[in-house]
Design an enzyme around this catalytic site. Structure first.
Site, PDB file in Angstrom:
ATOM      1  N   GLN A  22       0.854  -1.194   0.000  1.00  0.00           N
ATOM      2  CA  GLN A  22       0.000   0.000   0.000  1.00  0.00           C
ATOM      3  C   GLN A  22       0.886   1.239   0.000  1.00  0.00           C
ATOM      4  O   GLN A  22       1.618   1.494   0.958  1.00  0.00           O
ATOM      5  CB  GLN A  22      -0.896   0.000   1.240  1.00  0.00           C
ATOM      6  CG  GLN A  22      -1.898   1.125   1.224  1.00  0.00           C
ATOM      7  CD  GLN A  22      -2.819   1.092   2.431  1.00  0.00           C
ATOM      8  OE1 GLN A  22      -2.378   1.153   3.564  1.00  0.00           O
ATOM      9  NE2 GLN A  22      -4.103   0.995   2.183  1.00  0.00           N
ATOM     10  N   TYR A  30      -5.360  10.911   3.788  1.00  0.00           N
ATOM     11  CA  TYR A  30      -3.919  11.059   3.610  1.00  0.00           C
ATOM     12  C   TYR A  30      -3.631  11.986   2.427  1.00  0.00           C
ATOM     13  O   TYR A  30      -4.551  12.517   1.807  1.00  0.00           O
ATOM     14  CB  TYR A  30      -3.260   9.678   3.457  1.00  0.00           C
ATOM     15  CG  TYR A  30      -3.444   8.840   4.709  1.00  0.00           C
ATOM     16  CD1 TYR A  30      -3.098   9.357   5.958  1.00  0.00           C
ATOM     17  CD2 TYR A  30      -4.003   7.573   4.668  1.00  0.00           C
ATOM     18  CE1 TYR A  30      -3.290   8.612   7.123  1.00  0.00           C
ATOM     19  CE2 TYR A  30      -4.198   6.826   5.831  1.00  0.00           C
ATOM     20  CZ  TYR A  30      -3.840   7.358   7.045  1.00  0.00           C
ATOM     21  OH  TYR A  30      -4.031   6.643   8.196  1.00  0.00           O
ATOM     22  N   ARG A  87     -10.346  -6.546   9.875  1.00  0.00           N
ATOM     23  CA  ARG A  87     -10.458  -7.042  11.253  1.00  0.00           C
ATOM     24  C   ARG A  87     -10.747  -8.531  11.343  1.00  0.00           C
ATOM     25  O   ARG A  87     -10.231  -9.216  12.229  1.00  0.00           O
ATOM     26  CB  ARG A  87     -11.550  -6.245  11.984  1.00  0.00           C
ATOM     27  CG  ARG A  87     -11.173  -4.800  12.190  1.00  0.00           C
ATOM     28  CD  ARG A  87     -12.356  -3.949  12.528  1.00  0.00           C
ATOM     29  NE  ARG A  87     -13.311  -3.864  11.423  1.00  0.00           N
ATOM     30  CZ  ARG A  87     -14.448  -3.202  11.478  1.00  0.00           C
ATOM     31  NH1 ARG A  87     -14.791  -2.579  12.577  1.00  0.00           N
ATOM     32  NH2 ARG A  87     -15.247  -3.157  10.424  1.00  0.00           N
TER      33      ARG A  87
END
Ligand SMILES: Cc1cc2nc3c(=O)[nH]c(=O)nc-3n(C[C@H](O)[C@H](O)[C@H](O)COP(=O)(O)O)c2cc1C
Length: 401
Positions: free
Chosen positions: A107, A182, A358
């Site tokens: 990433q 970001y 998760r």
């Protein structure tokens, strides 16, 4: 629709499929979750074990979370940035995962004006416009400065260099982070981009830098290399990006040659809970935040930033479907996919791949188990305590199992 290799629709999520020239053995991709297993920016044995366990659990491709494209692109100094100094440990990690039959994506991140990196090459982090840097308060970096066009050109060059390095070190795919507040998202968002030049104003102008980055990365890796983009379909704040913008943004990325779009939401800086719905992370953050100043700020302003978004299975489905209809590239669903029934539903809705965050922390062998059991449901309770372990010295982990 995907270039499906196996046609058994009842088990479409376990059939192989292509992502540009790469064949993935099933439709499960580990979502980027910054592992904090890179002390001082160096991949550790713990990082190898973490991804190795996921590989053995049947995932087709894992993602190394937050690989900063340069030193100043890091949110903190424990994050990796892409440079020759980490070639040896990265090569070992990737080769080991390949041996276990799993592909590896990286990433590509750049934090922009949101940083607490004490090793910055300049006094303040750089974003599209001058503004507050909420994350850097404890480090005395209260503000971020606006990038000049020269800084923008340098940032594009950093993405290009990082992409060349990442391909050469063995990554099978790259995921450009266009979301979560970001750097690139800060340019895309009218909330954070107040520029008056050709990089601000209209959506076309706000997309100029993200599209330049995509073109530079594409040029660096070649036409047949898989490139994904993760977007925030909504920032969840007034004056920010919303679902209608996301459709237009996705069309632009598709037209510019992205291979797949990952449809997330929220911003780490303003409204993170949209991204991982479930238990509110504020109480756990108050417990684990080391800085007294930040704890005080969290007590005063935390409730406004960490809003309650109760968990709902496939919470981004309806909005992600709108993008599915608008683009031709591959679609990668992320957000609350944690049961075999959901995986089958996503395949039936035309998604090509599924990213899991998760539920892979609680059940690293999820793909294998979901293949063996049509009634499989992950043990993840979406308590979100794993999110607060992002600062833990042992790295991210499920606190429940
Ligand atoms: C511990 C943790 C760390 C995360 N770090 C990142 C990250 O570095 N980059 C990113 O894009 N998303 C990050 N996320 C968000 C996930 O990629 C994903 O979008 C989100 O958890 C929703 O998917 P899920 O319901 O499958 O968990 C993180 C999530 C968790 C739980």
């Amino acid at each position: 629709m995907p270039d499906t290799i196996a046609h058994d629709s009842s088990a479409a999520c376990f059939s192989a499929a292509k992502l540009n020239s790469l064949t993935l053995k099933n439709r499960f991709i580990k979502a980027g979750t910054f592992e904090n297993m890179t002390s001082n920016g160096v991949p550790s044995d713990a990082l190898n074990r973490f991804h190795g366990e996921l590989a053995d659990g049947g995932i087709a491709m894992t993602t190394l979370g937050y690989c900063a494209v340069e030193n100043d692109g890091r949110l903190n100094e424990n994050m990796m940035y892409m440079h020759e100094g980490i070639r040896p440990p990265l090569s070992v990690l990737i080769a080991d995962l390949h041996q276990r039959g799993t592909m590896v994506s990286g990433q590509m991140g750049y934090c922009g004006g949101f940083s607490k990196n004490r090793h910055l090459s300049r006094r303040r982090p750089l974003g599209p416009s001058f503004g507050l840097n909420g994350l850097g308060i404890a480090q005395g970096m209260l503000f971020c400065d606006a990038m000049s066009v020269r800084d923008i050109n340098a940032m594009v060059a950093s993405y290009s260099r990082a992409a060349t390095f990442m391909k050469s070190v063995g990554f099978d795919a790259l995921e450009i982070h266009f979301g979560h507040g970001y750097g690139l998202c800060q340019f895309m968002s009218p909330k954070t981009n107040k520029r008056k030049d050709e990089y601000g104003g209209s959506l076309e102008n706000r997309m100029r830098l993200p599209l330049r980055v995509l073109a530079a990365v594409r040029e660096a890796v070649g036409d047949d290399f898989p490139l994904l983009g993760k977007i925030s379909m909504t920032e969840g704040v007034r004056g920010g990006l919303h679902y209608d913008d996301a459709v237009e943004i996705s069309k632009l990325l598709d037209k510019a040659g992205i291979d797949g779009i990952i449809t997330s939401g929220g911003t780490s800086s303003m409204n993170p809970m949209i991204m991982f719905r479930g238990g509110n992370i504020l109480p756990a953050m108050l417990k684990t935040e080391p800085s007294l100043v930040m704890r005080l700020i969290l007590r005063l302003a935390g409730k406004a930033m960490f809003k309650d978004y109760p968990y709902k299975e496939l919470y981004f489905l309806e909005q992600a479907k709108r993008i599915r209809e608008a683009v031709n590239c591959k679609m990668i669903y992320v957000g609350g996919a944690s049961s075999r029934a959901s995986f089958d539903q996503l395949m039936a809705a035309g998604f090509d791949f599924i990213q899991l965050g998760r539920s892979l922390l609680s059940d690293p062998d999820l793909p294998n188990r979901a293949q063996a059991d049509v009634n499989f449901v992950s043990r993840c309770t979406h308590c979100n305590e794993c999110v607060a372990t992002i600062e833990s010295p042992e790295g991210i982990h499920c606190t429940q199992f």
